[in-house]
Scaffold this motif. Structure first.
Motif, short mmCIF file in Angstrom:
data_model
loop_
_atom_site.label_atom_id
_atom_site.label_comp_id
_atom_site.label_asym_id
_atom_site.label_seq_id
_atom_site.Cartn_x
_atom_site.Cartn_y
_atom_site.Cartn_z
N ASP A 1 0.84 -1.19 0.00
CA ASP A 1 0.00 0.00 0.00
C ASP A 1 0.89 1.25 0.00
OD1 ASP A 1 -1.75 2.06 0.39
OD2 ASP A 1 -2.72 1.23 2.16
N TYR A 2 0.96 1.90 -1.16
CA TYR A 2 1.77 3.11 -1.30
C TYR A 2 0.91 4.34 -1.58
CZ TYR A 2 6.50 1.17 -1.26
OH TYR A 2 7.70 0.61 -0.88
N GLU A 3 -0.36 4.27 -1.19
CA GLU A 3 -1.26 5.38 -1.50
C GLU A 3 -0.78 6.70 -0.92
OE1 GLU A 3 -5.37 4.77 -0.72
OE2 GLU A 3 -5.43 2.80 -1.65
N ASN A 4 -0.39 6.70 0.35
CA ASN A 4 0.05 7.94 0.99
C ASN A 4 1.34 8.45 0.37
OD1 ASN A 4 -2.16 7.95 2.72
ND2 ASN A 4 -1.06 6.89 4.36
N VAL A 5 2.27 7.55 0.11
CA VAL A 5 3.54 7.93 -0.50
C VAL A 5 3.30 8.52 -1.88
CG1 VAL A 5 5.73 7.06 -1.42
CG2 VAL A 5 4.87 6.23 0.78
N PHE A 6 2.45 7.87 -2.67
CA PHE A 6 2.17 8.31 -4.03
C PHE A 6 1.50 9.68 -4.04
CE2 PHE A 6 -0.40 8.08 -8.03
CZ PHE A 6 0.66 8.02 -8.92
N ARG A 7 0.57 9.86 -3.12
CA ARG A 7 -0.11 11.16 -3.07
C ARG A 7 0.87 12.26 -2.69
NH1 ARG A 7 -5.93 12.81 -2.15
NH2 ARG A 7 -5.78 15.03 -1.76
N ASP A 8 1.67 12.01 -1.65
CA ASP A 8 2.61 13.04 -1.18
C ASP A 8 3.70 13.33 -2.20
OD1 ASP A 8 1.16 13.12 1.15
OD2 ASP A 8 2.57 11.91 2.31
N ALA A 9 4.21 12.29 -2.86
CA ALA A 9 5.38 12.45 -3.72
C ALA A 9 5.04 12.78 -5.16
CB ALA A 9 6.22 11.17 -3.69
N VAL A 10 3.81 12.47 -5.59
CA VAL A 10 3.49 12.60 -7.02
C VAL A 10 2.22 13.44 -7.25
CG1 VAL A 10 2.96 11.38 -9.16
CG2 VAL A 10 4.59 10.39 -7.52
N ILE A 11 1.10 13.02 -6.67
CA ILE A 11 -0.17 13.66 -7.00
C ILE A 11 -0.23 15.11 -6.51
CG2 ILE A 11 -2.67 13.59 -6.68
CD1 ILE A 11 -2.56 10.60 -6.61
N ASP A 12 0.22 15.36 -5.29
CA ASP A 12 0.17 16.72 -4.76
C ASP A 12 1.03 17.68 -5.60
OD1 ASP A 12 -1.62 16.19 -2.77
OD2 ASP A 12 -0.13 15.93 -1.19
N GLU A 13 2.21 17.23 -5.98
CA GLU A 13 3.07 18.09 -6.81
C GLU A 13 2.46 18.32 -8.19
OE1 GLU A 13 6.82 17.00 -8.99
OE2 GLU A 13 7.71 18.07 -7.31
N PHE A 14 1.81 17.29 -8.72
CA PHE A 14 1.12 17.41 -10.00
C PHE A 14 0.11 18.56 -9.94
CE2 PHE A 14 -2.72 16.29 -12.42
CZ PHE A 14 -2.22 16.14 -13.70
N ALA A 15 -0.72 18.57 -8.91
CA ALA A 15 -1.73 19.61 -8.77
C ALA A 15 -1.09 20.98 -8.57
CB ALA A 15 -2.66 19.28 -7.61
N ASP A 16 -0.10 21.05 -7.69
CA ASP A 16 0.53 22.33 -7.39
C ASP A 16 1.28 22.89 -8.60
OD1 ASP A 16 -0.46 22.21 -4.83
OD2 ASP A 16 1.37 21.36 -3.97
N SER A 17 1.84 22.01 -9.43
CA SER A 17 2.55 22.47 -10.63
C SER A 17 1.59 23.13 -11.61
CB SER A 17 3.26 21.30 -11.30
OG SER A 17 4.30 20.80 -10.50
N TYR A 18 0.43 22.52 -11.81
CA TYR A 18 -0.56 23.13 -12.69
C TYR A 18 -1.03 24.47 -12.13
CZ TYR A 18 -1.46 19.86 -16.50
OH TYR A 18 -1.34 19.11 -17.65
N LEU A 19 -1.21 24.54 -10.82
CA LEU A 19 -1.63 25.80 -10.20
C LEU A 19 -0.58 26.89 -10.40
CD1 LEU A 19 -3.21 24.58 -6.84
CD2 LEU A 19 -4.39 25.49 -8.85
N ALA A 20 0.68 26.49 -10.54
CA ALA A 20 1.77 27.45 -10.74
C ALA A 20 2.01 27.76 -12.21
CB ALA A 20 3.06 26.92 -10.10
N GLY A 21 1.18 27.20 -13.09
CA GLY A 21 1.31 27.48 -14.51
C GLY A 21 2.28 26.57 -15.24
N ALA A 22 2.71 25.47 -14.62
CA ALA A 22 3.64 24.53 -15.25
C ALA A 22 2.86 23.35 -15.83
CB ALA A 22 4.67 24.04 -14.24
N THR A 23 3.54 22.54 -16.62
CA THR A 23 2.94 21.34 -17.20
C THR A 23 3.76 20.14 -16.73
OG1 THR A 23 2.33 22.62 -19.16
CG2 THR A 23 2.18 20.23 -19.33
N PRO A 24 3.38 19.49 -15.64
CA PRO A 24 4.21 18.45 -15.02
C PRO A 24 4.19 17.12 -15.77
CG PRO A 24 2.14 18.65 -13.85
CD PRO A 24 2.15 19.74 -14.89
N VAL A 25 5.16 16.28 -15.43
CA VAL A 25 5.24 14.91 -15.97
C VAL A 25 5.27 13.96 -14.77
CG1 VAL A 25 6.41 13.39 -17.60
CG2 VAL A 25 6.67 15.87 -17.82
N PRO A 26 4.12 13.60 -14.22
CA PRO A 26 4.08 12.81 -12.98
C PRO A 26 4.70 11.43 -13.10
CG PRO A 26 1.89 12.97 -13.94
CD PRO A 26 2.75 13.94 -14.69
N CYS A 27 4.74 10.87 -14.31
CA CYS A 27 5.33 9.53 -14.48
C CYS A 27 6.81 9.53 -14.12
CB CYS A 27 5.13 9.03 -15.90
SG CYS A 27 3.40 8.90 -16.37
#
Length: 379
Positions: free
Chosen positions: A90-116
């Motif tokens: 179960d890596y749900e918390n790790v994945f959210r903290d390390a990948v999904i949250d940054e994905f959202a914040d990058s878009y909010l900052a006007g960037a185009t992230p590559v979460p993979c």
């Protein structure tokens, strides 16, 4: 070679396959399933591990996505059929903290992230790799299409034999230490068809399974709806403005636009085709202009991962080929270090749509070796 020395096995260890433990990162797709079946067939001590990366019953999950519920089931079936242990972590918390949250914040900052890329860097090749070591594995194998070759200074990263399947862009941040532990058994194959043929030979039910989508947690490619779920209020409306200052229309959130975008701007009826040339997040403005405004030759980079034999800062500049998006071919450039982890790329020919948040990956000019890469930023 000493008389009692064992020849190197296919994974590069001087011992029999039965005495070589390999953890296989199994997503449930055909690629990683073939890797696991192949190594088990060769007699290796295989341990399959599948990561549960997000809540499969939530709205963020989607059918056919990597690491979804059916994929865990498929991975388990392969392990049962080929007779090796399989674990789900179960890596749900790790994945959210390390990948999904940054994905959202990058878009909010006007960037185009590559979460993979972040998933490989921060989850699969970090935490999962450490888990493999905890399991006393000699190495970890994945189904990525990339090649690991031994060079004069140690293991090197090279493009896959099949250019259409090459995943080097998404693996540029692999460190030398990680590379010494990783194996990529599919990188030499001539095509994806060859992988599916192997799956059929091993009798795997996933032989005809469709490929997973790149971004596993984005339903139907709708980034904006995911970001709005994660960051309520992110869809702040604003103006669509021409680079010359004219207000052309309204938008429902900067997060719905990316640099270089042409379609879906909602400002039709103009004589010239317009593209998104800038995102003014602070003022909620989408700036559009002619295609010529997208062209650039200078690309500022940070978080550089260098895989060359010589230290990155040992030269004032490096002649390389680079890719500024995963879908584009390499183009000649000069890479100039500013520090161990920052630098600037000067493109020999201007590229359009170079976007903050994307990766710029370095290649040996005229060769297949991956020399590293960095993240494009605004400067």
């Amino acid at each position: 070679m000493a008389l009692d020395a064992h020849p190197l096995n296919s994974l590069g260890f001087a011992k029999p396959p039965a005495e070589t433990r390999v953890v296989v990162a199994m997503s449930g797709g055909v690629d990683s399933s073939v890797v696991a079946a192949m190594l088990a067939d060769e007699g290796y001590d295989v341990v399959g591990v599948t990561l549960q990366l997000y809540d499969h019953g939530a709205a963020l999950a989607k059918k056919g996505a990597c690491c979804a519920g059916i994929d865990i089931h498929d991975a388990r079936r392969v392990a049962e059929m080929r007779g090796f242990p399989h674990y789900v972590l179960d890596y749900e918390n790790v994945f959210r903290d390390a990948v999904i949250d940054e994905f959202a914040d990058s878009y909010l900052a006007g960037a185009t992230p590559v979460p993979c890329i972040r998933c490989n860097e921060r989850v699969k090749f970090k935490d999962l790799l450490e888990t493999a070591k905890d399991l006393e594995a000699d190495c970890m194998a994945t189904g990525h299409y990339i090649q690991r070759r031994m060079g004069a200074e140690g293991p090197e990263l090279h493009c896959a034999a099949d250019a259409n399947r090459d995943q080097s862009y998404f693996l540029f941040s692999t460190t030398p230490e990680q590379l010494s532990f990783l194996r990529f058994p599919l990188g030499h194959l001539p095509s994806k068809a060859a992988t599916r043929e192997l799956a059929a030979q091993y009798g795997l039910a996933v032989a005809d399974k469709p490929d997973s989508q790149d971004i596993c947690f984005v339903p139907n490619g709708d980034y904006a709806s995911v970001i709005e779920k994660l960051r309520p209020g992110a869809g702040r409306p604003g103006e669509i403005v021409h680079a010359d200052g004219r207000v052309l229309g309204k938008h429902d959130g900067v997060i719905r636009y990316t640099i270089g975008q042409r379609r879906g701007l909602g400002v039709g009826g103009l004589a010239e085709p317009l593209y998104v040339v800038a995102l003014d997040v602070d003022n909620a403005r989408v700036v559009v202009g002619p295609k010529a405004m997208l062209a650039t030759r200078t690309v500022p980079l940070r978080e550089i991962n260098w895989l060359g034999d010589e230290p990155f800062t040992s030269r004032a500049e490096w002649p390389v080929s680079v890719r500024v998006r995963s879908t584009r071919p390499p183009t000649e450039a000069v890479l100039r270090p500013l520090s161990e982890t920052t630098g600037t790329v000067e493109l020999m020919n201007a590229e359009e749509g170079v976007s903050p948040g994307q990766a710029c990956v370095f290649y040996e000019t005229g060769g297949s070796r991956v020399l590293g890469g960095g993240w494009i930023w605004k400067g």
